[in-house]
Scaffold this active site. Sequence first.
Site, PDB file in Angstrom:
ATOM      1  N   GLY A   1       0.865  -1.185   0.000  1.00  0.00           N
ATOM      2  CA  GLY A   1       0.000   0.000   0.000  1.00  0.00           C
ATOM      3  C   GLY A   1       0.899   1.230   0.000  1.00  0.00           C
ATOM      4  O   GLY A   1       1.831   1.317   0.818  1.00  0.00           O
ATOM      5  N   ALA A   2       0.612   2.150  -0.926  1.00  0.00           N
ATOM      6  CA  ALA A   2       1.547   3.251  -1.160  1.00  0.00           C
ATOM      7  C   ALA A   2       1.930   4.038   0.108  1.00  0.00           C
ATOM      8  O   ALA A   2       3.125   4.209   0.396  1.00  0.00           O
ATOM      9  CB  ALA A   2       0.977   4.161  -2.240  1.00  0.00           C
TER      10      ALA A   2
ATOM     11  N   LYS B   1      -3.743  -1.027  -8.545  1.00  0.00           N
ATOM     12  CA  LYS B   1      -3.615  -2.485  -8.673  1.00  0.00           C
ATOM     13  C   LYS B   1      -4.195  -2.982  -9.990  1.00  0.00           C
ATOM     14  O   LYS B   1      -5.241  -2.513 -10.424  1.00  0.00           O
ATOM     15  CB  LYS B   1      -4.313  -3.132  -7.473  1.00  0.00           C
ATOM     16  CG  LYS B   1      -4.233  -4.630  -7.396  1.00  0.00           C
ATOM     17  CD  LYS B   1      -2.813  -5.168  -7.419  1.00  0.00           C
ATOM     18  CE  LYS B   1      -1.901  -4.541  -6.373  1.00  0.00           C
ATOM     19  NZ  LYS B   1      -0.480  -4.882  -6.568  1.00  0.00           N
TER      20      LYS B   1
ATOM     21  N   ASP C   1      -1.606   4.199  -6.450  1.00  0.00           N
ATOM     22  CA  ASP C   1      -0.192   4.148  -6.035  1.00  0.00           C
ATOM     23  C   ASP C   1       0.617   5.287  -6.638  1.00  0.00           C
ATOM     24  O   ASP C   1       1.672   5.640  -6.132  1.00  0.00           O
ATOM     25  CB  ASP C   1       0.413   2.806  -6.443  1.00  0.00           C
ATOM     26  CG  ASP C   1      -0.303   1.695  -5.719  1.00  0.00           C
ATOM     27  OD1 ASP C   1      -1.402   1.314  -6.176  1.00  0.00           O
ATOM     28  OD2 ASP C   1       0.189   1.256  -4.671  1.00  0.00           O
TER      29      ASP C   1
HETATM   30  O1  MRU Z   1       0.729  -4.043  -4.431  1.00  0.00           O
HETATM   31  P1  MRU Z   1       0.083  -3.297  -3.298  1.00  0.00           P
HETATM   32  O2  MRU Z   1      -0.708  -4.164  -2.383  1.00  0.00           O
HETATM   33  O3  MRU Z   1       1.051  -2.395  -2.593  1.00  0.00           O
HETATM   34  O4  MRU Z   1      -0.943  -2.365  -4.065  1.00  0.00           O
HETATM   35  C1  MRU Z   1      -1.781  -1.526  -3.325  1.00  0.00           C
HETATM   36  C2  MRU Z   1      -2.851  -0.944  -4.138  1.00  0.00           C
HETATM   37  O5  MRU Z   1      -2.914  -1.038  -5.336  1.00  0.00           O
HETATM   38  C3  MRU Z   1      -3.795  -0.094  -3.398  1.00  0.00           C
HETATM   39  O6  MRU Z   1      -5.061  -0.181  -3.883  1.00  0.00           O
HETATM   40  C4  MRU Z   1      -3.161   1.288  -3.507  1.00  0.00           C
HETATM   41  O7  MRU Z   1      -1.873   1.193  -2.978  1.00  0.00           O
HETATM   42  C5  MRU Z   1      -3.719   2.306  -2.757  1.00  0.00           C
HETATM   43  S1  MRU Z   1      -2.989   2.341  -1.190  1.00  0.00           S
HETATM   44  C6  MRU Z   1      -3.860   3.455  -0.271  1.00  0.00           C
END
Ligand code: MRU
Length: 372
Positions: A55-56, A260, A249
């Site tokens: 998650g970013a 994602k 992200d």
């Molecule tokens: O690969 P990840 O689990 O880090 O991807 C996260 C996502 O795509 C979330 O939907 C995105 O980071 C938003 S986080 C607030």
Amino acid sequence: MRKTGHEFRTIWQKPGNPEIVQIIDQRRLPHEYVVHDLSRWQDGAEAISRMLVRGAPLIGATAAWSLYLAALEKSAADSPKTRVRQAAAVIRETRPTAVNLGWAIERVLKVVAQSADDLHLAARLEKEAHAICAEDIEISRSIGNHGLGIIEQLAEHKRGAPVNVLTHCNAGALATINYGTATAPIYFAHARDIDVHVWVDETRPRNQGSQLTAWELAENNVPHTLIVDNAGGHLMQHGLVDVVITGTDRTTRTGDVANKIGTYLKALAAHDNKIPFYVALPSTTIDWSIRDGLVEIPIEERAPEEVSQVYGRAGDSLLTVNTVASKTGISNFAFDVTPSRLVTGLITERGICAASEEALLELFPEFRKPAD
Ligand code: MRU
């Protein structure tokens, strides 16, 4: 969000030993709630690349705490500043798409550059990591308050019937420090007794939807239903989705949104069915240096095993099993880009705006370039 009655947090210093940073090993949810110690900066780098944290915003915060750990290390060979800069170079490469990673590293390196001496460097970086986390919580709270208005309006039209929100991946409390981005409006609506129900995309290959979002919503008693990733379009065609809210992200200054893998398909289906598609984001996720998401956002490609293997519970055991013949080639792009034209609005900490450069700059005028 709360977890079994306690105020929730995704990253913290170990009680009694502030030189250890603790996280939840998110790979093991929902089957086990395991707290994992980060004692060295390399542990933090590994936690990001192996996705114990993801998650970013949480990736950014973990990077900041890892640089604090680098400053704490005792080494005769390098100065603390050199160590932190070396650690930063390694951590920067752990996950390419989430822009918060580079943002948090730059913020910490600024403190390093401004520190006159090495003596108090670790204390300064500790303070910065705390500040990043505290600000992220406030940002999520603001996103929640702004996004709540969207759900309230939909609830008025539904006259007592539940508002159905579809979300993809996990842009929840687990992806941030608390509350989440896409989930914050949902938690706030639920807390105000608005009848809200969430369609949770499973989110193959790592199943952040079924393993993380569903877990969070269940912990907070928010009504939700798990669906396979391919079900969203069907639900939209049959009037079962009122709004889509996802996280992101990396978002360009023109409003293109990387999130994602599979998010783009949900946006297409929402567009075809005239369903609003919102993206909730802290401004730390905006990459003001780029305009064209399709060309300029680096898309992370991850290991084929994430596609060929599935992890879960079988009776009392936790198992990973192969589901694919060994001769089959696998591609595993982790993110896709949704063009701004498919995004109804961006829910930021400063308010909701159109997914366009003009609208974003109205909210964030400090990022105007002299020519704008
Ligand atoms: O690969 P990840 O689990 O880090 O991807 C996260 C996502 O795509 C979330 O939907 C995105 O980071 C938003 S986080 C607030």
